[in-house]
Design a protein around this motif. Structure first.
Motif, mmCIF file in Angstrom:
data_model
loop_
_atom_site.group_PDB
_atom_site.id
_atom_site.type_symbol
_atom_site.label_atom_id
_atom_site.label_comp_id
_atom_site.label_asym_id
_atom_site.label_seq_id
_atom_site.Cartn_x
_atom_site.Cartn_y
_atom_site.Cartn_z
ATOM 1 N N SER A 135 -73.463 29.837 16.746
ATOM 2 C CA SER A 135 -72.651 29.364 17.860
ATOM 3 C C SER A 135 -71.636 28.350 17.351
ATOM 4 O O SER A 135 -72.000 27.345 16.744
ATOM 5 N N CYS A 179 -65.799 25.962 25.209
ATOM 6 C CA CYS A 179 -66.206 27.326 24.901
ATOM 7 C C CYS A 179 -67.141 27.329 23.702
ATOM 8 O O CYS A 179 -67.299 26.329 23.004
ATOM 9 N N ARG A 225 -69.837 33.052 19.868
ATOM 10 C CA ARG A 225 -71.135 33.523 19.383
ATOM 11 C C ARG A 225 -70.873 34.660 18.403
ATOM 12 O O ARG A 225 -70.260 35.660 18.749
ATOM 13 N N GLU A 264 -68.118 36.830 20.267
ATOM 14 C CA GLU A 264 -67.938 36.746 21.709
ATOM 15 C C GLU A 264 -67.594 35.313 22.080
ATOM 16 O O GLU A 264 -68.296 34.385 21.676
ATOM 17 N N GLN A 267 -67.311 32.607 24.937
ATOM 18 C CA GLN A 267 -67.753 32.310 26.304
ATOM 19 C C GLN A 267 -67.342 30.908 26.709
ATOM 20 O O GLN A 267 -67.372 29.991 25.909
ATOM 21 N N ARG A 268 -67.003 30.771 27.981
ATOM 22 C CA ARG A 268 -66.774 29.449 28.534
ATOM 23 C C ARG A 268 -68.134 28.839 28.815
ATOM 24 O O ARG A 268 -69.130 29.556 28.930
ATOM 25 N N GLU A 269 -68.198 27.533 28.947
ATOM 26 C CA GLU A 269 -69.517 26.898 29.051
ATOM 27 C C GLU A 269 -70.323 27.346 30.268
ATOM 28 O O GLU A 269 -71.540 27.250 30.273
ATOM 29 N N GLY A 327 -70.575 30.349 31.086
ATOM 30 C CA GLY A 327 -71.030 31.703 30.811
ATOM 31 C C GLY A 327 -69.961 32.771 30.984
ATOM 32 O O GLY A 327 -70.172 33.931 30.606
ATOM 33 N N MET A 328 -68.842 32.405 31.568
ATOM 34 C CA MET A 328 -67.745 33.367 31.731
ATOM 35 C C MET A 328 -67.308 33.913 30.362
ATOM 36 O O MET A 328 -67.018 33.143 29.446
ATOM 37 N N ALA A 329 -67.272 35.225 30.230
ATOM 38 C CA ALA A 329 -66.811 35.859 28.989
ATOM 39 C C ALA A 329 -65.296 35.806 28.932
ATOM 40 O O ALA A 329 -64.622 36.301 29.835
ATOM 41 N N LYS A 370 -63.716 39.021 23.347
ATOM 42 C CA LYS A 370 -64.635 39.494 22.318
ATOM 43 C C LYS A 370 -63.860 40.274 21.277
ATOM 44 O O LYS A 370 -62.897 40.974 21.604
#
Lengths: 145, 145, 145, 145
Positions: free
Chosen positions: C12, C81, C84, C100, C102-104, C106-108, C111
């Motif tokens: 991460s 963000c 991953r 990938e 992601q915003r904190e 969880g929004m993708a 990728k």
């Protein structure tokens, strides 16, 4: 223009030298420091409540008048650093932010200053920006802390 | 979605590999190619009349859906290059731009594609962007040329 | 080329969208994602012991063959963000890293994938880079974890 | 340290403000000027025979001591500019380069200075850099022109 000295609030902006931040000499490409100083200034203001979101919502901006930096020691990929930032002084419409970049072991890498003005977009981003007197409510946040 | 093949207009965007575009391996840092492809796409549209100034005035934008690039040969500081760009296809709301990056001696350095949508800011930059059907007036410019 | 699937190690890489990472549309300028993916790849390798310092000392590099990214949702200044990252597969000399963003919440956001080769500078950075077979000792680190 | 004034050679480095060089305020993100000044400095030296290729071959570099810039007028996407650069003075090991950024219509956008040292990598890029006295052969090139 009466100036007030400020020095109490020191914000810390963490950063790390990435592969792409370095040049063929294997050390940090110097404009990277200015990118960091800009981000650190935004973090300083976010720390007293003027977050990016709020700045956006209220159509505020803080464009640059000038910037300078002294490069003290070459940083390399992987170096973990912090930018320590504080308001050096508030003028009527402009203010000066002082930045010190340190490696995690305390080595001083760079130090610089940004002079900025406080402004508001007439009609949202991309429209004409007018300089504003620094609001007392804002400068008080730095004085009080 | 009916697609039309386009290939006639090829815009040339000149660029040069700078010291700060290179990494500690002494070659171009790859995101530089994407910066160039983005600039080359804007130049392609400027070439048919959709200049940055006009895009701004009409609140138009062309945000990305995806982008890819193959890196064929390492570029070094000082290399003079051009990005040759053309519309690969127009869909209903999206379009694909193909880019080839060549060194001045003809050496192929990279090639990639950007998929973009055509859109308009609801109320100026920074406000919500709505996808628009690609205007016939725009696609015709590429067909005619 | 026999390929082995890897998926266990996920590194991460934390990052934040800065003012200077955004464009006049007020959203992230897309090459920023590729800068992040590159940094995240280095972090992935650092996590198993191949730190920047070690890579430098052993004259190792991992230049790109290709890269792509899909942009799923526009990121704005201040968004925190993480990237991953994991090895998608090791080939003989090349490997694929999947990322990938992601915003904190969880929004993708995006990728993408990078295809890289493993290589060694003949005589230090800036000298000719030769592709190497991926050392078993390295690939085992990802398998074991 | 005896200093000699130089002013005769003025190199012109052409550049253009790109979409990705601008920030959400719709104007140039200020570290872009430093990227340009760095590239302009390399162009200035290339103009008297010290090209990137030669610098590389002879293991030469010119790392920064300090840099500053005043931002005079906001540049926008599409603006065609030039950086006019000249040696302000040569010291023993250091030198100062003055840069002026003008828009094609003559509007002054920014002006700044870089202080650099002349140095040589002990054993190729990425190895220790030693400061060198500025070679008379180099400084003469600027004097003569």
């Amino acid at each position: 223009m009466s100036e007030v000295q400020f020095g109490s609030i020191v914000a810390s902006f963490p950063c790390q030298v990435q592969w792409g931040d370095c040049d063929p000499a294997g050390i940090i490409f110097y404009p990277t420091y200015f990118r960091w100083m800009d981000a650190a200034c935004w973090a300083l203001f976010a720390g007293v409540g003027y977050t990016a979101k709020r700045m956006r919502a209220e159509h505020l901006a803080m464009p640059l008048v000038s910037a300078d930096c002294q490069f003290l020691y070459p940083a390399e990929q992987g170096d973990r650093c912090e930018v320590r930032s504080r308001i050096l002084r508030f003028g009527g419409k402009s203010f000066v932010v002082a930045h010190e970049v340190q490696r995690e072991d305390g080595m001083a890498l760079a130090k610089g200053e940004e002079t900025r003005v406080w402004g508001k977009f007439a009609n949202g981003p991309g429209t004409r920006l007018r300089g504003l007197a620094l609001p007392e409510e804002l400068t008080a946040l730095f004085r009080a802390a």
